[in-house]
Scaffold this active site. Structure first.
Site, PDB file in Angstrom:
ATOM      1  N   ASP A 153      41.771  22.880 -17.389  1.00 46.21           N
ATOM      2  CA  ASP A 153      40.469  22.540 -17.393  1.00 46.21           C
ATOM      3  C   ASP A 153      39.493  22.539 -19.352  1.00 46.21           C
ATOM      4  O   ASP A 153      38.947  22.783 -19.155  1.00 46.21           O
ATOM      5  CB  ASP A 153      39.705  22.813 -16.592  1.00 46.21           C
ATOM      6  N   ARG A 297      28.603  32.365 -24.934  1.00 42.06           N
ATOM      7  CA  ARG A 297      28.617  31.351 -23.819  1.00 42.06           C
ATOM      8  C   ARG A 297      29.427  31.081 -23.112  1.00 42.06           C
ATOM      9  O   ARG A 297      30.084  31.549 -22.469  1.00 42.06           O
ATOM     10  CB  ARG A 297      29.534  29.756 -24.632  1.00 42.06           C
ATOM     11  N   ASP A 299      29.603  30.692 -19.427  1.00 43.95           N
ATOM     12  CA  ASP A 299      29.800  29.248 -19.138  1.00 43.95           C
ATOM     13  C   ASP A 299      29.448  29.054 -17.332  1.00 43.95           C
ATOM     14  O   ASP A 299      29.744  29.393 -16.568  1.00 43.95           O
ATOM     15  CB  ASP A 299      31.156  29.092 -19.195  1.00 43.95           C
ATOM     16  N   GLU A 341      24.996  28.570 -21.015  1.00 43.23           N
ATOM     17  CA  GLU A 341      25.438  26.829 -20.663  1.00 43.23           C
ATOM     18  C   GLU A 341      24.817  26.958 -19.590  1.00 43.23           C
ATOM     19  O   GLU A 341      25.663  26.708 -17.939  1.00 43.23           O
ATOM     20  CB  GLU A 341      27.272  26.679 -20.632  1.00 43.23           C
ATOM     21  N   ASP A 411      31.953  17.402 -23.091  1.00 44.18           N
ATOM     22  CA  ASP A 411      31.983  17.382 -21.688  1.00 44.18           C
ATOM     23  C   ASP A 411      31.098  16.052 -21.773  1.00 44.18           C
ATOM     24  O   ASP A 411      31.144  15.153 -22.854  1.00 44.18           O
ATOM     25  CB  ASP A 411      31.066  18.135 -20.558  1.00 44.18           C
ATOM     26  N   ARG A 535      37.118  13.095 -20.206  1.00 42.78           N
ATOM     27  CA  ARG A 535      36.521  13.761 -21.574  1.00 42.78           C
ATOM     28  C   ARG A 535      37.618  13.996 -22.726  1.00 42.78           C
ATOM     29  O   ARG A 535      37.017  14.536 -23.181  1.00 42.78           O
ATOM     30  CB  ARG A 535      36.614  15.266 -21.046  1.00 42.78           C
TER      31      ARG A 535
HETATM   32  C1  OTU Z   1      31.208  23.818 -18.033  1.00 50.00           C
HETATM   33  O1  OTU Z   1      30.739  23.176 -17.648  1.00 50.00           O
HETATM   34  C2  OTU Z   1      32.607  23.056 -19.337  1.00 50.00           C
HETATM   35  O2  OTU Z   1      31.686  22.861 -20.174  1.00 50.00           O
HETATM   36  C3  OTU Z   1      32.663  22.014 -19.134  1.00 50.00           C
HETATM   37  O3  OTU Z   1      34.301  21.820 -19.842  1.00 50.00           O
HETATM   38  C4  OTU Z   1      33.936  22.880 -17.678  1.00 50.00           C
HETATM   39  O4  OTU Z   1      34.572  21.746 -17.336  1.00 50.00           O
HETATM   40  C5  OTU Z   1      33.686  23.484 -16.961  1.00 50.00           C
HETATM   41  O5  OTU Z   1      32.282  24.772 -16.951  1.00 50.00           O
HETATM   42  C6  OTU Z   1      34.188  24.959 -15.789  1.00 50.00           C
HETATM   43  O6  OTU Z   1      33.743  25.517 -16.127  1.00 50.00           O
HETATM   44  O7  OTU Z   1      29.664  20.859 -14.542  1.00 50.00           O
HETATM   45  O8  OTU Z   1      30.667  18.656 -15.891  1.00 50.00           O
HETATM   46  O9  OTU Z   1      25.348  23.624 -15.749  1.00 50.00           O
HETATM   47  O10 OTU Z   1      27.078  21.550 -16.043  1.00 50.00           O
HETATM   48  O11 OTU Z   1      28.864  24.423 -16.467  1.00 50.00           O
HETATM   49  C7  OTU Z   1      31.156  19.912 -16.774  1.00 50.00           C
HETATM   50  C8  OTU Z   1      26.341  23.548 -15.859  1.00 50.00           C
HETATM   51  C9  OTU Z   1      30.066  20.718 -15.531  1.00 50.00           C
HETATM   52  C10 OTU Z   1      27.878  22.599 -15.753  1.00 50.00           C
HETATM   53  C11 OTU Z   1      29.081  22.985 -16.227  1.00 50.00           C
HETATM   54  C12 OTU Z   1      29.782  22.879 -16.138  1.00 50.00           C
END
Ligand code: OTU
Length: 670
Positions: A153, A297, A299, A341, A411, A535
């Site tokens: 991921d 950050r 996550d 995030e 994303d 993505r």
């Molecule tokens: C984040 O995004 C990261 O930016 C992603 O790249 C990861 O795949 C994911 O976490 C898992 O680690 O749902 O569609 O409210 O929206 O954490 C991306 C926060 C995601 C989520 C966000 C997530």
């Protein structure tokens, strides 16, 4: 001065015994600590004790081992502080007395994948001149801790939080890079995946073997009863390639178990109802802080606490956790700040910056997802009404915090525009979101965009969008057709969106390659580990050959780079753009013109006007008087600050033009 005197009786009692215990430990190592460090540590401890004790007590007090585990925090913070390198301790003090360091107009961010940008961490060091040329000084390096092998991921499945991905380098390289950044007045942001670990992480491996201690680090179930009950109200983040929120492991702990896996099967959600998990994550935070990381950050923070019958996001307990992490960090490494995030609705989002009793006690930064979505929404519709209405109703950032603003990042874009906000200006939310998907995937007649749907659900029309800024803004299509007017319009669109994130309020983040107008990259399709996740189309490798053209103003690359750089330089010299000055939109008398004001208490106001259409337009100039700009007024977005011309009480704007307007008086003040 006694901060203890301010504590509630119960908290003060806990403080006294905590400090007793801590002092005993300190006595043993007293020789090793210089008295100034020791004083600072104890002053901070007293100041922040209530801020971590109270949330932790509220979350964990009912557990039989609470006392003992809580006391163990004393050793943890002593050890982390003892290991903190001298130069970072100095930085701690500098930033304590300059608490607005990250709000300053000089802050400009850049986001980079280490491998795609420069191969390795050492490579990033070699590319420092490029970052400096652009003007980026807040460097966000995408996930770089050791991920699981195979699909991971994009690095968000971490196997070892204390090691760097060996393909990118090692911890020494990270530390050296941080040192180098600091000596150039730059800062380093990295991802800390707090919500889940890879299933190959040591804790997960032990849980898999059936070790009860580590089974309690995750959410595991023998039967599907509870998972099924949770599923009733849980959304799916990746319905296409990771449906459901739980995974069955037939061999787990000898008899098979369900594990909570919000994201991919290989990402196991951590169980924060267990204080041990909190402490372990805290020690990772300290470890990274001591390597010189400035911004963590965090996550997927909204997912950190689960509650039956809810979507298991944004639960109040998440804010207790964040406050506890934050205050403990203030004791050990106060120069480090948190970025949430949380890609959630504005009314949920604001709380990550600390509101109510958490004010000033959570994250200093959060992604302004709403602004990003509204920029794209407005670019497609050419109508600023939904954006103006929505942003007007968005709460202001609490004191001592600010947004990170962005046009694009790694994303997908989810169309987070509510039915209520659309309806308020006479639009239909469902139809509008549908329009955005059609428009940006290029299906809508006349669309300039080349995006692709992500996680589209034909049953309910839900879908998100992938694609690079330049491709979504029309550059890919225009270049392919070779039509100079379309190319020109596409460039103007890119610059218009960036002009807003540079000035609307917060640290602007430039997504790698946007400064060169890089388009979609389909090479991920050849990699079986990436092919199912589009993505990756907006995660291109940095083409240094293309970058080499950035000084040639005849090329598209050169035109974009030059203008980006110019906007950055202006931003960095404009005091009205300090993060503490409020930003809010203004209604204009032209539905194509978006306006906003930055109100600075000492340096007056800046009004920005943006034409979101490909036609010349005019807008009533009364808006400038209303915002108390005095004549003569200058447009600082232009190189020679041309004086503003008004005819018949109206201002003219060229296609996609933006104006940054300031009274000449304020300019002369320097
Ligand atoms: C984040 O995004 C990261 O930016 C992603 O790249 C990861 O795949 C994911 O976490 C898992 O680690 O749902 O569609 O409210 O929206 O954490 C991306 C926060 C995601 C989520 C966000 C997530």
């Amino acid at each position: 001065m006694s901060n203890a005197a301010y504590m509630r009786p119960n908290t003060r009692k806990a403080y006294t015994s905590f400090v007793d215990k801590l002092n005993k430990k300190l006595q043993k190592i007293a020789q090793a600590w210089n008295p100034r460090d020791r004083d600072l540590f104890l002053i901070r401890l007293e100041r922040y004790f209530a801020d971590f004790y109270e949330p932790l007590a509220s979350l964990y007090q009912s557990r039989p081992d609470f006392e003992e585990q809580f006391m163990a925090l004393a050793s943890l913070i002593i050890a982390a502080y003892a290991e903190r390198p001298e130069p970072l301790k100095k930085l701690d003090v500098e930033r304590e007395i300059t608490p607005d360091w990250f709000q300053r107009e000089s802050m400009v961010g850049g986001i980079y994948y280490v491998d795609l940008f420069a191969g390795t961490l050492k490579g990033v060091r070699e590319k420092m001149p490029y970052l400096q040329e652009l003007g980026a000084n807040y460097i966000h390096l995408m996930p770089l801790l050791k991920p699981r092998e195979g699909a991971n991921d994009g690095g968000y499945a971490v196997e070892d939080y204390c090691a760097v991905n060996p393909e990118l380098g090692n911890m020494d390289d990270l530390e050296n890079l941080a040192t180098e950044l600091h000596s150039n007045n730059m800062s380093l942001c990295i991802d800390l995946v707090v919500n889940h670990t890879a299933k190959e992480h040591e804790w997960a491996r032990r849980a898999m073997e059936g070790d009860p201690k580590y089974l309690d680090y995750y959410f595991t179930y023998d039967e599907s009863t509870l998972p099924d009950a949770y599923e009733k109200t849980l959304p799916e983040v990746f319905p296409d390639f990771a449906p459901g929120n739980f995974t069955w492991y037939p061999n787990m702990a000898g008899k098979g178990k369900w594990v909570w896996t919000t994201f991919n099967e290989f990402q196991w959600d951590l169980n924060y109802t267990n204080l041990a998990v909190f402490c372990e994550m805290l020690s990772y935070m300290f470890f990274l802080a001591n390597k010189g990381v400035d911004i963590l950050r965090l996550d997927a923070v909204p997912f950190m606490w689960k509650r039956m019958g809810t979507n298991c996001q944004n639960q109040p307990e998440v804010h207790e956790l964040l406050q506890a992490f934050h205050s403990l960090m203030r004791i050990v490494a106060p120069s480090v700040i948190f970025k949430a995030e949380a890609i959630v609705a504005p009314q949920d989002l604001i709380h990550y910056l600390g509101t109510g009793r958490h004010t000033g006690k959570e994250c200093e930064l959060a992604y302004n997802n709403s602004l990003m979505v509204l920029l794209w929404s407005t670019l497609a519709s050419r109508k600023v009404t939904i954006m103006t209405h929505t942003l007007l109703n968005m709460p202001a950032t609490p004191v001592g915090t600010t947004w990170v603003t962005y046009v694009r990042l790694h994303d997908d874009i989810g169309w987070a525009i509510t039915d209520e906000n659309a309806q308020a200006v006479g639009e239909n939310g469902f139809l509008h979101r549908n329009f955005l998907n059609e428009f940006y995937s290029g299906k809508f007649p006349g669309s300039f965009s080349r995006g692709e749907l992500f996680q589209y659900n034909p049953a309910n029309g839900d879908g998100r969008m992938s694609g690079m800024t330049a491709s979504l803004a029309g550059l890919e299509k225009a270049v392919e057709k070779g039509n100079p007017r379309d190319i020109d319009l596409a460039i103007r669109r890119i610059l218009l969106l960036y002009s807003i994130i540079f000035t609307y309020g917060g640290i602007p983040l430039i997504y790698m390659g946007d400064e060169l107008g890089l388009c979609n990259d389909k090479s991920y399709l050849k990699n079986p580990l990436k092919a199912n996740d589009n993505r990756w189309m907006h995660r291109p490798a940095m083409p240094w050959k293309v970058a080499a053209r950035r000084h040639d103003a005849e090329t598209v690359t050169g035109r974009i780079f030059k203008e980006m750089k110019r906007m950055i330089t202006i931003r960095q010299q404009t005091r009205q753009l300090h993060g503490a000055s409020t930003a809010y939109p203004l209604w204009t008398d032209n539905e194509h013109v978006f306006a906003y004001v930055r109100q600075h208490p000492a340096h007056g106001n800046m009004v920005a006007l943006c034409n979101f259409s490909e036609f010349p337009v005019t807008v009533g100039a009364n808006i400038l008087m209303e915002q108390k700009l005095s004549w003569p007024i200058r447009d600082i977005s232009q190189p020679d600050n041309p004086p503003l011309r008004i005819e018949w009480g109206r201002l003219a704007l060229q296609p996609y033009q933006f104006l940054w307007l300031i009274s000449e008086d304020e300019l002369n003040q320097g």
